[in-house]
Design a protein around this motif. Sequence first.
Motif, PDB file in Angstrom:
ATOM      1  N   THR A 112       0.840  -1.203   0.000  1.00 26.23           N
ATOM      2  CA  THR A 112       0.000   0.000   0.000  1.00 26.23           C
ATOM      3  C   THR A 112       0.871   1.247   0.000  1.00 26.23           C
ATOM      4  N   ARG A 113       0.299   2.330  -0.494  1.00 26.51           N
ATOM      5  CA  ARG A 113       1.003   3.604  -0.462  1.00 26.51           C
ATOM      6  C   ARG A 113       0.758   4.257   0.890  1.00 26.51           C
ATOM      7  N   PRO A 114       1.560   5.273   1.226  1.00 28.74           N
ATOM      8  CA  PRO A 114       1.312   5.965   2.498  1.00 28.74           C
ATOM      9  C   PRO A 114      -0.103   6.546   2.550  1.00 28.74           C
ATOM     10  N   ASP A 115      -0.645   6.932   1.406  1.00 34.22           N
ATOM     11  CA  ASP A 115      -1.998   7.511   1.429  1.00 34.22           C
ATOM     12  C   ASP A 115      -3.096   6.439   1.434  1.00 34.22           C
ATOM     13  N   GLY A 116      -2.700   5.171   1.600  1.00 37.92           N
ATOM     14  CA  GLY A 116      -3.688   4.117   1.749  1.00 37.92           C
ATOM     15  C   GLY A 116      -4.088   3.416   0.467  1.00 37.92           C
ATOM     16  N   LYS A 117      -3.768   4.029  -0.658  1.00 39.03           N
ATOM     17  CA  LYS A 117      -4.136   3.391  -1.925  1.00 39.03           C
ATOM     18  C   LYS A 117      -3.268   2.154  -2.143  1.00 39.03           C
ATOM     19  N   PRO A 118      -3.825   1.130  -2.808  1.00 48.88           N
ATOM     20  CA  PRO A 118      -2.994  -0.048  -3.060  1.00 48.88           C
ATOM     21  C   PRO A 118      -1.946   0.252  -4.132  1.00 48.88           C
ATOM     22  N   CYS A 119      -0.804  -0.396  -3.987  1.00 50.10           N
ATOM     23  CA  CYS A 119       0.186  -0.302  -5.055  1.00 50.10           C
ATOM     24  C   CYS A 119       0.871  -1.660  -5.147  1.00 50.10           C
ATOM     25  N   PRO A 120       1.489  -1.969  -6.240  1.00 54.52           N
ATOM     26  CA  PRO A 120       2.019  -3.321  -6.407  1.00 54.52           C
ATOM     27  C   PRO A 120       3.078  -3.658  -5.354  1.00 54.52           C
ATOM     28  N   PRO A 121       3.088  -4.894  -4.889  1.00 53.08           N
ATOM     29  CA  PRO A 121       4.036  -5.259  -3.828  1.00 53.08           C
ATOM     30  C   PRO A 121       5.409  -5.605  -4.388  1.00 53.08           C
ATOM     31  N   PHE A 122       5.865  -4.866  -5.333  1.00 53.23           N
ATOM     32  CA  PHE A 122       7.226  -5.099  -5.842  1.00 53.23           C
ATOM     33  C   PHE A 122       7.869  -3.781  -6.241  1.00 53.23           C
ATOM     34  N   LYS A 123       9.209  -3.856  -6.409  1.00 52.96           N
ATOM     35  CA  LYS A 123       9.961  -2.682  -6.875  1.00 52.96           C
ATOM     36  C   LYS A 123      10.358  -2.919  -8.325  1.00 52.96           C
ATOM     37  N   ILE A 124      10.766  -1.867  -8.977  1.00 56.38           N
ATOM     38  CA  ILE A 124      11.207  -2.031 -10.362  1.00 56.38           C
ATOM     39  C   ILE A 124      12.643  -1.549 -10.512  1.00 56.38           C
ATOM     40  N   VAL A 125      13.464  -2.360 -11.130  1.00 57.98           N
ATOM     41  CA  VAL A 125      14.816  -1.932 -11.494  1.00 57.98           C
ATOM     42  C   VAL A 125      14.830  -1.722 -13.002  1.00 57.98           C
ATOM     43  N   ILE A 126      15.081  -0.490 -13.417  1.00 61.71           N
ATOM     44  CA  ILE A 126      15.131  -0.203 -14.855  1.00 61.71           C
ATOM     45  C   ILE A 126      16.596  -0.137 -15.291  1.00 61.71           C
ATOM     46  N   LEU A 127      16.978  -1.007 -16.175  1.00 55.24           N
ATOM     47  CA  LEU A 127      18.343  -0.972 -16.695  1.00 55.24           C
ATOM     48  C   LEU A 127      18.272  -0.496 -18.141  1.00 55.24           C
ATOM     49  N   ASP A 128      18.383   0.816 -18.301  1.00 54.93           N
ATOM     50  CA  ASP A 128      18.270   1.403 -19.636  1.00 54.93           C
ATOM     51  C   ASP A 128      19.598   1.208 -20.370  1.00 54.93           C
ATOM     52  N   GLU A 129      19.523   1.165 -21.680  1.00 59.54           N
ATOM     53  CA  GLU A 129      20.717   0.961 -22.510  1.00 59.54           C
ATOM     54  C   GLU A 129      21.521  -0.249 -22.023  1.00 59.54           C
ATOM     55  N   ALA A 130      20.819  -1.343 -21.782  1.00 57.11           N
ATOM     56  CA  ALA A 130      21.462  -2.527 -21.206  1.00 57.11           C
ATOM     57  C   ALA A 130      22.422  -3.188 -22.182  1.00 57.11           C
ATOM     58  N   ASP A 131      22.324  -2.843 -23.479  1.00 60.29           N
ATOM     59  CA  ASP A 131      23.250  -3.483 -24.420  1.00 60.29           C
ATOM     60  C   ASP A 131      24.682  -3.016 -24.215  1.00 60.29           C
TER      61      ASP A 131
END
Length: 357
Positions: free
Chosen positions: A128-147
């Motif tokens: 959940t977010r601090p404001d009570g709304k649900p949010c996904p229970p995971f984090k995202i790692v973005i690896l841009d320009e991974a090549d």
Amino acid sequence: MQAFLKGASTQSVKPQKDKSAGTSGEKKPRALPWVEKYRPKCVDEVAFQEEVVAVLKKSLEGADLPNLLFYGPPGTGKTSTILAAARQLYGPELYRQRVLELNASDERGIQVVREKVKNFAQLTVAGTRPDGKPCPPFKIVILDEADSMTGAAQAALRRTMEKESRTTRFCLICNYVSRIIEPLTSRCSKFRFKPLANQIQEERLLEICQKENLKYSKEAIDALVRVSEGDLRKAITYLQSAARLNSDKEITENSVIEIAGVVPPKLIENLLQICYKSTFEKLQIAVKNMIDEGYAATQILNQLHDVIIQETLSDKQKSVIAEKMAELDKCLADGADEYLQMMGLCSVIMQQAAQTD
Ligand SMILES: Nc1ncnc2c1ncn2[C@@H]1O[C@H](COP(=O)(O)OP(=O)(O)OP(=O)(O)O)[C@@H](O)[C@H]1O
Ligand SMILES: [Mg+2]
């Protein structure tokens, strides 16, 4: 510069409070490049990449998100799509805690993957977010320009991706999917970002023209779409340059062609006619003139290629010329002399054309 920094720091607090005012366009600094100003803010605004948008929308509605691999040519919306999705998933406050964004400008050797990425991935998160709304229970790692990541650094991700799958999703972004090691590609859902269709590019450009109150001719927009070859970033950048150049005049096809550095088709035609019918001396002069005019040899080469394909030469002649073109492309990339290379190609065209008579 300092004034700019000050301005930026005082403003940085505001947009979070009244977001609606920020989008109206009045408070934005005028110098913002249009590619940033018109970067999609939500996944719905991403044009032409329906598959990935559908998957991301499902996860916005609460479904799970797979590990993602986006690949495709530049300026097709890869970075914009994942950033927009992450913003929508987490909202502005949680975004910083939940999203780790690394691109080619960050150190991403094996050490960083072992420490930074692994540590970030290991953190657990609430649903959940601090404001009570649900949010996904995971984090995202973005690896841009991974090549541009080394093979070893990519290999170090393999186990991390699996072990932390309960709490972390990875999104790898690259232009050349063949440079991502297979074990990683097999752990991700792959999405190819297509070069944008002409129609879609045209719509976007017209939208920007309207918002910026630009005067333009239809041919100018057609030319923009043509020279950018599916790369919307390029099209928008050229549009902005053209708008600067003709501040209150109409944007014309010619100004677009000039900005894009396209060789006028007439010159290319002229060069070919000389190859077909004229002498070697005339050819030398024509090539020298073109190079002296400042046209890039790679640009001449690309345009010649498109024209030669349409010519009435035999298949065998075309194939010999195309092979020479491929060679030329590599030599130019390696920094060979432009005049000599162009002469080399034109001589081959001349030779081949002579064989028909
Ligand atoms: N599919 C799209 N829908 C809407 N806008 C787009 C799209 N693709 C590109 N753009 C425009 O082009 C700009 C650049 O897009 P983006 O940074 O997402 O490209 P990219 O695919 O990450 O390119 P690169 O491979 O060079 O990093 C955006 O700011 C946006 O204005
Ligand atoms: Mg990008």
